[in-house]
Write an enzyme that holds these catalytic residues in place. Sequence first.
Site, mmCIF file in Angstrom:
data_model
loop_
_atom_site.group_PDB
_atom_site.id
_atom_site.type_symbol
_atom_site.label_atom_id
_atom_site.label_comp_id
_atom_site.label_asym_id
_atom_site.label_seq_id
_atom_site.Cartn_x
_atom_site.Cartn_y
_atom_site.Cartn_z
ATOM 1 C CE LYS A 150 3.433 -6.065 3.753
ATOM 2 N NZ LYS A 150 2.652 -4.794 4.323
ATOM 3 C CD GLU A 168 7.547 -0.111 7.734
ATOM 4 O OE1 GLU A 168 6.609 -1.054 7.433
ATOM 5 O OE2 GLU A 168 7.869 0.966 7.080
ATOM 6 C CD GLU A 213 0.318 -1.443 7.971
ATOM 7 O OE1 GLU A 213 -0.092 -0.793 8.797
ATOM 8 O OE2 GLU A 213 0.887 -1.248 6.930
ATOM 9 C CG ASP A 251 0.374 -4.262 2.185
ATOM 10 O OD1 ASP A 251 0.819 -5.167 2.961
ATOM 11 O OD2 ASP A 251 1.130 -3.179 1.799
ATOM 12 C CG ASP A 301 -0.438 0.214 2.528
ATOM 13 O OD1 ASP A 301 0.849 -0.251 2.426
ATOM 14 O OD2 ASP A 301 -1.201 -0.124 3.477
ATOM 15 C CB SER A 302 4.686 1.898 -0.187
ATOM 16 O OG SER A 302 4.804 0.480 -0.835
HETATM 17 O O1 KIV Z 1 3.552 -1.269 1.709
HETATM 18 C C1 KIV Z 1 4.816 -1.568 1.742
HETATM 19 O O2 KIV Z 1 5.463 -1.343 0.741
HETATM 20 C C2 KIV Z 1 5.165 -2.383 2.657
HETATM 21 C C3 KIV Z 1 6.704 -2.412 3.037
HETATM 22 C C4 KIV Z 1 7.174 -1.326 3.706
HETATM 23 C C5 KIV Z 1 6.875 -3.727 3.595
HETATM 24 O O3 KIV Z 1 4.143 -2.754 3.573
#
Ligand code: KIV
Length: 273
Positions: free
Chosen positions: A122, A191, A124, A92, A53-54
Amino acid sequence: MSTALSEKPRRVTTHTLQEMKTRGEKIAMLTAYDYSIAKILDRAGIDVLLVGDSASNVMAGYETTIPITLDEMIYYASAVVRAIERSLVVVDLPFGSYQGNSKEALNSAIRIMKETGAHAVKLEGGREIVESVSRILSAGIPVMGHLGLTPQSIHKFGTYVVRAKDDAEAKKLVDDAHLIAEAGCFALVLEKIPAALGAKVAGELKIPVIGIGAGRHVDGQVLVLHDMLGITQDFSPRFLRRYHNLYQEITGAVTKYIDDVKNADFPNEKEQY
Ligand code: KIV
């Protein structure tokens, strides 16, 4: 063409990652959000591609990961999946698509799997997501965990500083890591935490632990592609190693192109019909 040359490479699965941890082979993971780059990373031999989600930051220009939607994640992820032959693709679940309850989490995970063809999701969080992890797993969807600095909770933390430096937060992280592993996650991202804590968690858990700013004694590393290639310039945490300065390279190429067009140097005789 020989059989060997025409053979497709062996796909990386969650089991492959477990085997890698067992034999002490480090796991290399990077983010990807589009078809063309994902194809390069896959052919270069990356083990895991994270449609993170980056994307909210590096693709869409938002300040945090909070605004990106499930539909947008599905768009990016399906482009990545179309490119890959070998890598494991993890996507994510974005903010707001799983925190409500475990049914919402399952529905979001099902949409990701059905509409993108990705291999895992994924999430969090620690104790608070265990019920959702179990429910997603019961539908046959592999789940990767994410602890330490969890950017979707940035407004709770207030800053992006190193997490779990004090004993209480470190203990909570270790407890959460065990809960996540016992719930059945196939791997865990840690992280921005002290290296000694990363080493402790990787040593205690049977599942692979992949770090981003969690030191070298974990089972693998992940970086945001735009950061490690030097496309982004304004993000320089200590854990980031820049392998290239693409910002400069692209600027050079584009200014040369602009000059060539302005000077009528492009196209030349050979570049026209
Ligand atoms: O969204 C992302 O890029 C991440 C990484 C920083 C692990 O979750």
